[in-house]
Design a protein around this motif. Structure first.
Motif, mmCIF file in Angstrom:
data_model
loop_
_atom_site.group_PDB
_atom_site.id
_atom_site.type_symbol
_atom_site.label_atom_id
_atom_site.label_comp_id
_atom_site.label_asym_id
_atom_site.label_seq_id
_atom_site.Cartn_x
_atom_site.Cartn_y
_atom_site.Cartn_z
ATOM 1 N N GLY A 1 -40.057 22.364 -89.445
ATOM 2 C CA GLY A 1 -38.836 23.328 -89.589
ATOM 3 C C GLY A 1 -37.295 22.558 -89.717
ATOM 4 N N LEU A 2 -36.741 23.034 -90.820
ATOM 5 C CA LEU A 2 -35.475 22.499 -91.379
ATOM 6 C C LEU A 2 -34.316 23.460 -91.278
ATOM 7 N N ALA A 3 -33.420 23.191 -90.344
ATOM 8 C CA ALA A 3 -32.206 24.104 -90.319
ATOM 9 C C ALA A 3 -31.168 23.351 -90.963
ATOM 10 N N THR A 4 -30.245 24.142 -91.817
ATOM 11 C CA THR A 4 -29.146 23.466 -92.526
ATOM 12 C C THR A 4 -28.022 24.552 -92.396
ATOM 13 N N VAL A 5 -26.810 23.929 -91.837
ATOM 14 C CA VAL A 5 -25.598 24.593 -91.961
ATOM 15 C C VAL A 5 -25.198 24.776 -93.466
ATOM 16 N N VAL A 6 -25.101 26.437 -93.641
ATOM 17 C CA VAL A 6 -24.819 26.710 -95.021
ATOM 18 C C VAL A 6 -23.544 27.473 -95.464
ATOM 19 N N ARG A 7 -22.923 27.500 -94.205
ATOM 20 C CA ARG A 7 -21.527 28.248 -94.258
ATOM 21 C C ARG A 7 -20.821 28.204 -92.917
ATOM 22 N N THR A 8 -19.392 27.938 -93.034
ATOM 23 C CA THR A 8 -18.914 27.644 -91.583
ATOM 24 C C THR A 8 -17.488 28.570 -91.485
ATOM 25 N N PHE A 9 -17.172 29.100 -90.391
ATOM 26 C CA PHE A 9 -15.882 29.693 -90.288
ATOM 27 C C PHE A 9 -14.974 29.283 -89.002
ATOM 28 N N GLU A 10 -13.882 29.086 -89.298
ATOM 29 C CA GLU A 10 -12.849 28.760 -88.313
ATOM 30 C C GLU A 10 -13.218 27.100 -87.657
ATOM 31 N N SER A 11 -13.371 26.922 -86.284
ATOM 32 C CA SER A 11 -13.286 25.613 -85.824
ATOM 33 C C SER A 11 -14.729 25.368 -85.716
ATOM 34 N N ALA A 12 -15.494 25.290 -86.789
ATOM 35 C CA ALA A 12 -17.038 24.773 -86.668
ATOM 36 C C ALA A 12 -17.236 23.385 -86.409
ATOM 37 N N PRO A 13 -18.049 23.056 -85.667
ATOM 38 C CA PRO A 13 -18.396 21.689 -85.131
ATOM 39 C C PRO A 13 -18.738 20.660 -86.218
ATOM 40 N N ARG A 14 -19.703 21.297 -86.950
ATOM 41 C CA ARG A 14 -20.328 20.402 -87.906
ATOM 42 C C ARG A 14 -20.053 21.140 -89.658
ATOM 43 N N PRO A 15 -20.013 20.323 -90.602
ATOM 44 C CA PRO A 15 -19.717 20.758 -91.810
ATOM 45 C C PRO A 15 -20.989 21.524 -92.567
ATOM 46 N N ALA A 16 -20.637 22.508 -93.706
ATOM 47 C CA ALA A 16 -21.870 22.601 -94.427
ATOM 48 C C ALA A 16 -22.595 21.558 -95.190
ATOM 49 N N GLY A 17 -24.021 21.587 -94.802
ATOM 50 C CA GLY A 17 -24.727 20.420 -95.085
ATOM 51 C C GLY A 17 -25.439 19.762 -93.919
ATOM 52 N N ALA A 18 -24.768 19.740 -92.894
ATOM 53 C CA ALA A 18 -25.300 19.208 -91.478
ATOM 54 C C ALA A 18 -26.823 19.640 -91.329
ATOM 55 N N SER A 19 -27.785 18.850 -90.957
ATOM 56 C CA SER A 19 -29.085 19.484 -90.875
ATOM 57 C C SER A 19 -29.766 18.959 -89.595
ATOM 58 N N MET A 20 -30.673 19.877 -89.144
ATOM 59 C CA MET A 20 -31.310 19.383 -87.989
ATOM 60 C C MET A 20 -33.214 19.736 -88.265
#
Length: 382
Positions: free
Chosen positions: A19-38
């Protein structure tokens, strides 16, 4: 993806599903940028992070379920009254996280992507994260400077997404793009996340001294491809700089000129001159300051050395606008004493310049913690 692909490959090669989780969009003070993965591997191990610890527990559960049932999902984690404390995201940011099953069946091109990343060849992965046809969600298009591989359902969609992804890849950016279901540029319905795996940015460290060894270790940790260069063969040895990708024995300005001529220096490159010897510094800095803009040019030395260096550079014909690009004395004022502390000071100045930081203690400021707004659209969902 670069951070997790090593842990992803063993299960993929064995025919298992992760299972791959990827940040694809952020708003305001999000802790990790788009592209960060777990990544949640087939045996339940975790690699990477999407929020620095805020929502990882919730993401783990969803990723485990996605790997089991094979259905990708797009999940928003935010600060609403209902879920702020249940998932732990209390930082004030909002994350859109795409969670997908990854296996040979869902991502057949992954081995080639891994090869490109290992070889420092630019490659981008475009993933459909939203579409009216559920069967399209999770499809991938692998984009390289010379073409693309994969299928997003139509030639129009493939060409539209690959053209846009090539531009993002050249800039080293990750972002979400919106199209019509068949790739129409003016339409809506299909959203595609482009994850650019550009080669690591380069750091050139000139001067094979103890400060250079400390800076090389820290730069490697920050993800730079580090080259140490010095004309003195006795000092410029791989044994003294085990964390460097390359140790070059050459006159610094001649080596840098070769790199510029070969197109191996770009707008993300960093140049750190630690020799504080005018016979090395002046021709090297003259070249760097006349060349196309790079991310950072810094030079070590006392204030007296700095003033003497500026005078010599003015004598070469450099103007004040050119000299204003030079960070000297190098680094932020942290009160550094040791080579390691000085390396932190230099890295801090580079990072501040990259993201628009002030260098002030965060406790003294009332502005947003994260300065970049590349991934924050105007239509904030709140």
């Amino acid at each position: 993806m670069r951070d997790i692909i090593g842990a992803l490959m063993p299960g993929w090669r064995n025919g298992a599903t992760a299972g791959l989780a990827t940040v694809v969009r952020t708003f305001e003070s999000a802790p990790r940028p788009a592209g960060a993965s777990m990544l949640v591997t087939p045996d339940g191990a975790v690699t990477g992070s999407v929020s620095g610890g805020c929502v990882e527990g919730a993401v783990y559960d969803v990723a485990t379920q996605v790997a089991a049932d094979g259905r990708p999902v797009l999940v928003r984690y935010g600060i609403s009254d209902d879920d702020a404390f249940s998932v732990g995201l209390t930082c004030g940011g909002i994350l859109d996280v795409f969670i997908e099953p990854v296996s040979r069946q869902t991502f057949a091109q992954l081995e080639d992507v891994r090869t490109d990343i290992d070889a420092s060849r630019p490659v981008a992965v475009a993933t459909v994260i939203e579409h009216p046809d559920a069967d399209m969600i999770g499809r991938h298009l692998v984009v390289r400077p010379n073409g693309f591989e994969g299928d997003l359902g139509s030639d129009r969609a493939n060409r539209a997404v690959s053209d846009d992804a090539m531009g993002l890849l050249a800039a080293g950016r990750n972002t979400t793009l919106t199209y019509g279901p068949d790739g129409e540029r003016q339409g809506e319905g299909m959203r595609v996340f482009v994850n650019s795996q550009a080669p690591r940015p380069r750091m050139f460290v000139f001067g094979a001294i103890d400060f250079a060894a400390a800076l090389t270790r820290l730069a490697a940790f920050l993800g730079y491809r580090v080259t140490v260069c010095d004309a003195r063969e006795v000092f410029a040895t791989p044994a003294r700089f085990p964390d460097a990708d390359e140790v070059i024995v050459a006159w610094p300005h001649r080596y840098l000129a070769e790199q510029f001529a070969a197109g191996l220096v770009d707008s993300r490159s960093v140049i750190c001159v630690l020799t504080h010897d005018p016979k090395f510094d002046v021709p090297l800095l003259e070249l760097a300051l006349r060349a196309p803009a790079v991310a950072y040019i810094g030079a070590m030395g006392s204030r007296r050395t700095h003033e003497d260096r500026l005078a010599r550079l003015r004598d070469t014909g450099l103007g004040e606008a050119d000299l204003a690009r030079l960070h000297s004395p190098i680094g932020l004022d942290l009160g550094s004493r040791t080579p390691e502390e000085t390396a932190v000071s230099i890295a801090a100045e580079i990072i501040a310049g990259q993201w628009g930081g002030t260098g002030e203690p965060l406790g003294n400021l009332d502005q947003r913690i994260h300065h970049d707004d590349l991934d924050e659209p105007a239509d904030d969902p709140r």
